[in-house]
Design an enzyme around this catalytic site. Sequence first.
Site, short mmCIF file in Angstrom:
data_model
loop_
_atom_site.label_atom_id
_atom_site.label_comp_id
_atom_site.label_asym_id
_atom_site.label_seq_id
_atom_site.Cartn_x
_atom_site.Cartn_y
_atom_site.Cartn_z
N MET A 30 27.37 -19.50 -13.80
CA MET A 30 28.66 -19.93 -14.37
C MET A 30 28.46 -21.23 -15.14
O MET A 30 29.42 -21.99 -15.34
CB MET A 30 29.70 -20.09 -13.26
CG MET A 30 30.00 -18.74 -12.58
SD MET A 30 31.63 -18.65 -11.84
CE MET A 30 31.55 -19.96 -10.65
N HIS A 34 21.87 -26.79 -13.34
CA HIS A 34 21.09 -27.85 -12.70
C HIS A 34 19.74 -27.27 -12.30
O HIS A 34 19.45 -26.09 -12.58
CB HIS A 34 21.86 -28.42 -11.50
CG HIS A 34 22.39 -27.39 -10.56
ND1 HIS A 34 21.57 -26.55 -9.83
CD2 HIS A 34 23.66 -27.01 -10.25
CE1 HIS A 34 22.30 -25.74 -9.10
NE2 HIS A 34 23.59 -25.98 -9.34
N GLY A 36 18.65 -26.15 -9.63
CA GLY A 36 18.72 -24.93 -8.82
C GLY A 36 18.69 -23.70 -9.72
O GLY A 36 17.94 -22.75 -9.48
N HIS A 37 19.51 -23.74 -10.78
CA HIS A 37 19.50 -22.61 -11.73
C HIS A 37 18.12 -22.49 -12.40
O HIS A 37 17.62 -21.39 -12.60
CB HIS A 37 20.55 -22.83 -12.83
CG HIS A 37 21.97 -22.88 -12.33
ND1 HIS A 37 22.70 -24.03 -12.31
CD2 HIS A 37 22.77 -21.90 -11.85
CE1 HIS A 37 23.90 -23.78 -11.84
NE2 HIS A 37 23.98 -22.49 -11.55
N GLY A 147 20.71 -17.65 -5.99
CA GLY A 147 20.30 -18.74 -5.09
C GLY A 147 20.88 -18.54 -3.69
O GLY A 147 22.00 -18.08 -3.53
N ASP A 150 24.47 -19.72 -1.92
CA ASP A 150 25.57 -18.77 -1.75
C ASP A 150 25.02 -17.58 -0.95
O ASP A 150 24.87 -16.47 -1.47
CB ASP A 150 26.08 -18.33 -3.12
CG ASP A 150 26.68 -19.50 -3.88
OD1 ASP A 150 27.72 -20.00 -3.45
OD2 ASP A 150 26.07 -19.95 -4.87
N GLN A 153 27.07 -14.40 -0.66
CA GLN A 153 27.21 -13.74 -1.96
C GLN A 153 26.05 -12.75 -2.19
O GLN A 153 26.24 -11.66 -2.74
CB GLN A 153 27.24 -14.79 -3.08
CG GLN A 153 27.18 -14.19 -4.48
CD GLN A 153 27.44 -15.22 -5.57
OE1 GLN A 153 28.58 -15.46 -5.91
NE2 GLN A 153 26.40 -15.81 -6.12
N SER A 185 24.56 -28.22 -6.55
CA SER A 185 25.73 -27.40 -6.85
C SER A 185 26.40 -27.95 -8.10
O SER A 185 26.43 -29.18 -8.30
CB SER A 185 26.71 -27.47 -5.68
OG SER A 185 27.99 -27.01 -6.09
N ARG A 187 29.36 -28.19 -8.49
CA ARG A 187 30.54 -28.95 -8.06
C ARG A 187 30.20 -30.38 -7.66
O ARG A 187 31.09 -31.21 -7.51
CB ARG A 187 31.22 -28.23 -6.89
CG ARG A 187 31.90 -26.93 -7.30
CD ARG A 187 32.75 -26.39 -6.16
NE ARG A 187 33.60 -25.31 -6.61
CZ ARG A 187 33.24 -24.03 -6.64
NH1 ARG A 187 32.03 -23.68 -6.25
NH2 ARG A 187 34.09 -23.10 -7.05
O1 PAF Z 1 26.96 -17.76 -8.11
C1 PAF Z 1 27.57 -17.82 -9.20
O2 PAF Z 1 27.38 -18.75 -9.99
C2 PAF Z 1 28.57 -16.75 -9.55
O3 PAF Z 1 29.25 -16.32 -8.42
C3 PAF Z 1 27.95 -15.56 -10.30
C4 PAF Z 1 26.96 -14.81 -9.44
C5 PAF Z 1 27.28 -16.06 -11.57
C6 PAF Z 1 29.05 -14.58 -10.71
O4 PAF Z 1 30.01 -15.18 -11.53
#
Ligand code: PAF
Length: 281
Positions: A30, A34, A36-37, A147, A150, A153, A185, A187
């Site tokens: 989204m 950072h 982590g991504h 990651g 989450d 998720q 994060s 956030r």
């Molecule tokens: O983890 C996230 O950033 C979001 O939930 C994802 C997997 C990109 C879906 O919008």
Amino acid sequence: MKIIRSVDELRAYCNSERAAGHSIGLVPTMGALHDGHLSLVTKARGDNDIVVVSVFVNPTQFNNPEDLRTYPRTEEADCRLLESARVDAVFVPAVEEIYPEPDIRVFDLGPVAEVMEGKMRPGHFNGVAQIVSKLFAMVMPDRAYFGEKDFQQIAVIRRMVELERFQIEIVSCPICRESDGLALSSRNVRLTPQGREAAPSIHRVLSESIGYARDHSVKETANYVIDRINGTEGLETEYYMIVDGYTCQPIEDWDETDYPVGCVTVYAGDVRLIDNIKYQN
Ligand code: PAF
């Protein structure tokens, strides 16, 4: 790096790469990227010929309009970072491109989506399933990267993949942390200086609880974590649950699983932080 904004262009690009025999790794994000991504991108880069990253703040997974409104959006900086990480294509669609009409699909995600985040954020996981299934259908990657911050998720996405019969490998990647232990994060940028100072206690307490768990029950360990986090000024636990890491269902006894994981949500002011820890069994 290609910057793609339309679904048709994304499909055409991925089809031609696939036709050339190239494997594709997808990193859904989204934005507000950072390290982590970037660790997901690095893993995807090593495993695949082509890396596609999506940057899309998905409205259907936000159950709180204020959270959606204030979610950080930093497209230009994100694209610069992705280019330097040798990403082949970034998909940055507008909301109308993804949802030309409302997505009314309801996924039968089952018990894995009914606890913890699923309980606290009604509709959240259905929204995640909606966007991730759309991205999977558009890109048709060989592998997709998520990651472990989450944690739940990932279990929900695995369930969606099973339901939709996608032939995509879901690769889960370890949490990246600041040097003081705070899980990275998007956030975190919203934390006040006081919140930022308090937040590393979350990981410290979780780590300490591993030792405590050796001679205490699941319930005692959960209470230990909650009491200590709440004892840190500026932090308030929303929940702490020790679950079977495969099913995300709460456990009462350590013997119930060989994969116990503690998942926590904590408010630092109005910023909601999540983290988790694996217990040895
Ligand atoms: O983890 C996230 O950033 C979001 O939930 C994802 C997997 C990109 C879906 O919008």
